[in-house]
Design a protein around this motif. Structure first.
Motif, PDB file in Angstrom:
ATOM      1  N   THR A 186       0.786  -1.071   0.147  1.00  0.00           N
ATOM      2  CA  THR A 186      -0.020   0.124   0.056  1.00  0.00           C
ATOM      3  C   THR A 186       0.943   1.181   0.076  1.00  0.00           C
ATOM      4  OG1 THR A 186      -1.788  -1.198   1.190  1.00  0.00           O
ATOM      5  CG2 THR A 186      -1.628   1.263   1.293  1.00  0.00           C
ATOM      6  N   VAL A 187       0.647   2.082  -0.938  1.00  0.00           N
ATOM      7  CA  VAL A 187       1.372   3.132  -0.887  1.00  0.00           C
ATOM      8  C   VAL A 187       0.380   4.458  -0.617  1.00  0.00           C
ATOM      9  CG1 VAL A 187       2.926   4.712  -2.376  1.00  0.00           C
ATOM     10  CG2 VAL A 187       3.029   2.319  -2.649  1.00  0.00           C
ATOM     11  N   SER A 188       0.734   5.316   0.321  1.00  0.00           N
ATOM     12  CA  SER A 188      -0.245   6.366   0.497  1.00  0.00           C
ATOM     13  C   SER A 188       0.737   7.650   0.168  1.00  0.00           C
ATOM     14  CB  SER A 188      -0.842   6.452   2.010  1.00  0.00           C
ATOM     15  OG  SER A 188       0.436   6.553   2.727  1.00  0.00           O
ATOM     16  N   TYR A 189       0.071   8.873  -0.316  1.00  0.00           N
ATOM     17  CA  TYR A 189       0.664   9.874  -0.755  1.00  0.00           C
ATOM     18  C   TYR A 189       0.077  11.103   0.185  1.00  0.00           C
ATOM     19  CZ  TYR A 189       1.971   6.962  -4.604  1.00  0.00           C
ATOM     20  OH  TYR A 189       2.261   6.059  -5.358  1.00  0.00           O
ATOM     21  N   TRP A 190       0.913  11.906   0.340  1.00  0.00           N
ATOM     22  CA  TRP A 190       0.849  13.005   1.421  1.00  0.00           C
ATOM     23  C   TRP A 190       1.402  14.243   0.934  1.00  0.00           C
ATOM     24  CZ3 TRP A 190      -2.507  11.529   5.309  1.00  0.00           C
ATOM     25  CH2 TRP A 190      -2.798  10.071   5.584  1.00  0.00           C
ATOM     26  N   ASP A 191       0.936  15.504   1.566  1.00  0.00           N
ATOM     27  CA  ASP A 191       1.496  16.840   1.049  1.00  0.00           C
ATOM     28  C   ASP A 191       2.761  17.137   1.972  1.00  0.00           C
ATOM     29  OD1 ASP A 191       0.308  17.760   3.034  1.00  0.00           O
ATOM     30  OD2 ASP A 191      -1.141  19.075   2.081  1.00  0.00           O
ATOM     31  N   SER A 192       2.961  16.516   3.004  1.00  0.00           N
ATOM     32  CA  SER A 192       3.837  17.012   4.039  1.00  0.00           C
ATOM     33  C   SER A 192       4.447  15.781   4.998  1.00  0.00           C
ATOM     34  CB  SER A 192       3.457  18.193   4.703  1.00  0.00           C
ATOM     35  OG  SER A 192       2.560  17.768   5.586  1.00  0.00           O
ATOM     36  N   LEU A 193       5.646  16.039   5.598  1.00  0.00           N
ATOM     37  CA  LEU A 193       5.999  15.078   6.588  1.00  0.00           C
ATOM     38  C   LEU A 193       5.043  15.209   7.712  1.00  0.00           C
ATOM     39  CD1 LEU A 193       9.929  15.234   6.358  1.00  0.00           C
ATOM     40  CD2 LEU A 193       8.181  13.374   5.739  1.00  0.00           C
ATOM     41  N   GLU A 194       4.502  16.393   8.051  1.00  0.00           N
ATOM     42  CA  GLU A 194       3.599  16.781   9.268  1.00  0.00           C
ATOM     43  C   GLU A 194       2.406  15.795   8.883  1.00  0.00           C
ATOM     44  OE1 GLU A 194       2.569  20.746   9.556  1.00  0.00           O
ATOM     45  OE2 GLU A 194       1.646  20.474  11.479  1.00  0.00           O
ATOM     46  N   ALA A 195       1.783  15.725   7.821  1.00  0.00           N
ATOM     47  CA  ALA A 195       0.460  15.181   7.508  1.00  0.00           C
ATOM     48  C   ALA A 195       0.822  13.738   7.970  1.00  0.00           C
ATOM     49  CB  ALA A 195       0.026  15.230   6.008  1.00  0.00           C
ATOM     50  N   ILE A 196       1.829  13.094   7.504  1.00  0.00           N
ATOM     51  CA  ILE A 196       2.291  11.599   7.788  1.00  0.00           C
ATOM     52  C   ILE A 196       2.321  11.471   9.308  1.00  0.00           C
ATOM     53  CG2 ILE A 196       4.090   9.835   7.620  1.00  0.00           C
ATOM     54  CD1 ILE A 196       4.646  11.181   4.786  1.00  0.00           C
ATOM     55  N   ARG A 197       3.113  12.247   9.815  1.00  0.00           N
ATOM     56  CA  ARG A 197       3.324  12.240  11.577  1.00  0.00           C
ATOM     57  C   ARG A 197       1.502  12.208  12.162  1.00  0.00           C
ATOM     58  NH1 ARG A 197       8.192  15.134  11.417  1.00  0.00           N
ATOM     59  NH2 ARG A 197       6.626  16.988  11.280  1.00  0.00           N
ATOM     60  N   ASP A 198       0.795  13.084  11.677  1.00  0.00           N
ATOM     61  CA  ASP A 198      -0.456  13.188  12.258  1.00  0.00           C
ATOM     62  C   ASP A 198      -1.074  12.002  12.021  1.00  0.00           C
ATOM     63  OD1 ASP A 198       0.073  15.750  13.034  1.00  0.00           O
ATOM     64  OD2 ASP A 198      -1.036  16.913  11.466  1.00  0.00           O
ATOM     65  N   TRP A 199      -1.250  11.292  10.835  1.00  0.00           N
ATOM     66  CA  TRP A 199      -1.770  10.163  10.375  1.00  0.00           C
ATOM     67  C   TRP A 199      -1.281   9.080  11.501  1.00  0.00           C
ATOM     68  CZ3 TRP A 199      -5.758   7.651   9.840  1.00  0.00           C
ATOM     69  CH2 TRP A 199      -6.026   6.271   9.243  1.00  0.00           C
ATOM     70  N   LYS A 200      -0.026   8.970  11.686  1.00  0.00           N
ATOM     71  CA  LYS A 200       0.586   7.887  12.221  1.00  0.00           C
ATOM     72  C   LYS A 200       0.273   8.132  13.831  1.00  0.00           C
ATOM     73  CE  LYS A 200       5.318   6.372  13.915  1.00  0.00           C
ATOM     74  NZ  LYS A 200       6.682   6.801  14.349  1.00  0.00           N
ATOM     75  N   GLU A 201      -0.051   9.138  14.208  1.00  0.00           N
ATOM     76  CA  GLU A 201      -0.686   9.443  15.648  1.00  0.00           C
ATOM     77  C   GLU A 201      -1.940   9.280  15.906  1.00  0.00           C
ATOM     78  OE1 GLU A 201       1.422   9.425  18.215  1.00  0.00           O
ATOM     79  OE2 GLU A 201       3.198   9.301  16.931  1.00  0.00           O
ATOM     80  N   HIS A 202      -2.739   9.225  14.743  1.00  0.00           N
ATOM     81  CA  HIS A 202      -4.387   9.110  14.788  1.00  0.00           C
ATOM     82  C   HIS A 202      -4.690   7.875  15.760  1.00  0.00           C
ATOM     83  CE1 HIS A 202      -8.428   8.401  13.670  1.00  0.00           C
ATOM     84  NE2 HIS A 202      -8.306   9.591  12.744  1.00  0.00           N
ATOM     85  N   ALA A 203      -5.494   8.295  16.801  1.00  0.00           N
ATOM     86  CA  ALA A 203      -6.032   7.452  17.697  1.00  0.00           C
ATOM     87  C   ALA A 203      -6.386   6.025  17.080  1.00  0.00           C
ATOM     88  CB  ALA A 203      -7.055   8.077  18.584  1.00  0.00           C
TER      89      ALA A 203
ATOM     90  N   HIS B 290      -6.111   4.723  14.090  1.00  0.00           N
ATOM     91  CA  HIS B 290      -4.892   4.221  13.531  1.00  0.00           C
ATOM     92  C   HIS B 290      -3.879   3.598  14.223  1.00  0.00           C
ATOM     93  CE1 HIS B 290      -1.405   4.803  10.185  1.00  0.00           C
ATOM     94  NE2 HIS B 290      -2.000   3.621  10.180  1.00  0.00           N
ATOM     95  N   LYS B 291      -3.702   3.908  15.510  1.00  0.00           N
ATOM     96  CA  LYS B 291      -2.922   3.410  16.455  1.00  0.00           C
ATOM     97  C   LYS B 291      -3.186   2.192  17.011  1.00  0.00           C
ATOM     98  CE  LYS B 291       0.021   6.010  19.256  1.00  0.00           C
ATOM     99  NZ  LYS B 291       1.457   6.373  18.603  1.00  0.00           N
ATOM    100  N   ILE B 292      -4.518   2.151  17.060  1.00  0.00           N
ATOM    101  CA  ILE B 292      -5.105   0.704  17.627  1.00  0.00           C
ATOM    102  C   ILE B 292      -4.806  -0.288  16.240  1.00  0.00           C
ATOM    103  CG2 ILE B 292      -7.382  -0.548  18.108  1.00  0.00           C
ATOM    104  CD1 ILE B 292      -8.206   2.265  19.226  1.00  0.00           C
ATOM    105  N   ALA B 293      -5.098   0.256  15.094  1.00  0.00           N
ATOM    106  CA  ALA B 293      -4.899  -0.929  13.973  1.00  0.00           C
ATOM    107  C   ALA B 293      -3.586  -1.298  13.788  1.00  0.00           C
ATOM    108  CB  ALA B 293      -5.307  -0.004  12.699  1.00  0.00           C
ATOM    109  N   GLN B 294      -2.541  -0.216  13.985  1.00  0.00           N
ATOM    110  CA  GLN B 294      -1.141  -0.501  14.052  1.00  0.00           C
ATOM    111  C   GLN B 294      -0.667  -1.611  15.124  1.00  0.00           C
ATOM    112  OE1 GLN B 294       1.311   3.126  14.662  1.00  0.00           O
ATOM    113  NE2 GLN B 294      -0.100   4.296  13.274  1.00  0.00           N
ATOM    114  N   GLU B 295      -1.333  -1.364  16.312  1.00  0.00           N
ATOM    115  CA  GLU B 295      -1.001  -2.433  17.448  1.00  0.00           C
ATOM    116  C   GLU B 295      -1.684  -4.047  16.957  1.00  0.00           C
ATOM    117  OE1 GLU B 295       1.046  -1.583  19.723  1.00  0.00           O
ATOM    118  OE2 GLU B 295       0.893  -3.776  20.251  1.00  0.00           O
ATOM    119  N   LYS B 296      -2.784  -3.699  16.377  1.00  0.00           N
ATOM    120  CA  LYS B 296      -3.390  -5.112  16.175  1.00  0.00           C
ATOM    121  C   LYS B 296      -2.423  -5.642  14.651  1.00  0.00           C
ATOM    122  CE  LYS B 296      -7.499  -6.574  16.311  1.00  0.00           C
ATOM    123  NZ  LYS B 296      -8.022  -7.671  16.861  1.00  0.00           N
ATOM    124  N   GLY B 297      -1.974  -4.936  14.067  1.00  0.00           N
ATOM    125  CA  GLY B 297      -1.211  -5.231  12.929  1.00  0.00           C
ATOM    126  C   GLY B 297       0.201  -6.006  13.333  1.00  0.00           C
TER     127      GLY B 297
END
Lengths: 101, 101
Positions: free
Chosen positions: B59-76, B78-85
């Motif tokens: 899966t390749v996702s595209y973003w306009d900034s590193l900040e947007a990537i960081r925000d998505w990484k920290e999304h509540a 999404h963090k649950i999904a990361q853990e289940k992953g």
């Protein structure tokens, strides 16, 4: 050529190739395997990851420099495959070059 | 969420996520769809491309900034999904952040 590429520490480069196939094989499978084999022998090649389902195919190849990517782009047999890709194998494709950070 | 992403002119950023699944669905399919839906609503999201076969998923996702990537990484959620992953869905995975040039 299977699974997740074991790449070195960044920085290095990635080429993200996404494509939608036309119907039928038309020699595609054989040429795709050949391209991976040839790319792997290129100077600066670091690895490749590839997946395809009904909707889309994604191949990401990793390289140690932009020069290595340019050399592979200009490779004689690869150029033949690129041409066949445009005219026969792909409905649509996109190619993105990026620096892994 | 289908086919080739229509991204703007570079520069922008790509997150390349490659993974090998464990056996069985275990709620993966539903959560994967949810993650694409949520990511699409994030500020700075530009598009996503995804393919999976027996060997590998990319899966390749595209973003306009590193900040947007960081925000998505920290999304509540999404963090649950990361853990289940990490604990359930993936045998192996790799995540690469890069700048499309």
């Amino acid at each position: 050529m299977c699974g997740i590429a074991r790449t070195p520490e960044p920085p290095y480069y990635a080429v993200i190739f996404a494509s939608q196939r036309t119907e039928g094989d038309n020699g595609y499978g054989k040429m795709a395997d050949k391209m991976v084999e040839l790319a792997s022998q290129q100077k600066g090649f670091l690895g490749v990851e590839s997946a395809r389902d009904e909707g889309l195919g994604i191949t990401v190849s990793y390289w140690d420099s932009l020069e290595a990517i340019r050399d592979w782009k200009e490779h004689a047999i690869h150029k033949i495959a690129q041409e066949k890709g445009k005219t026969e194998w792909y409905q649509n494709f996109s190619l993105r070059v990026c620096k892994v950070e």
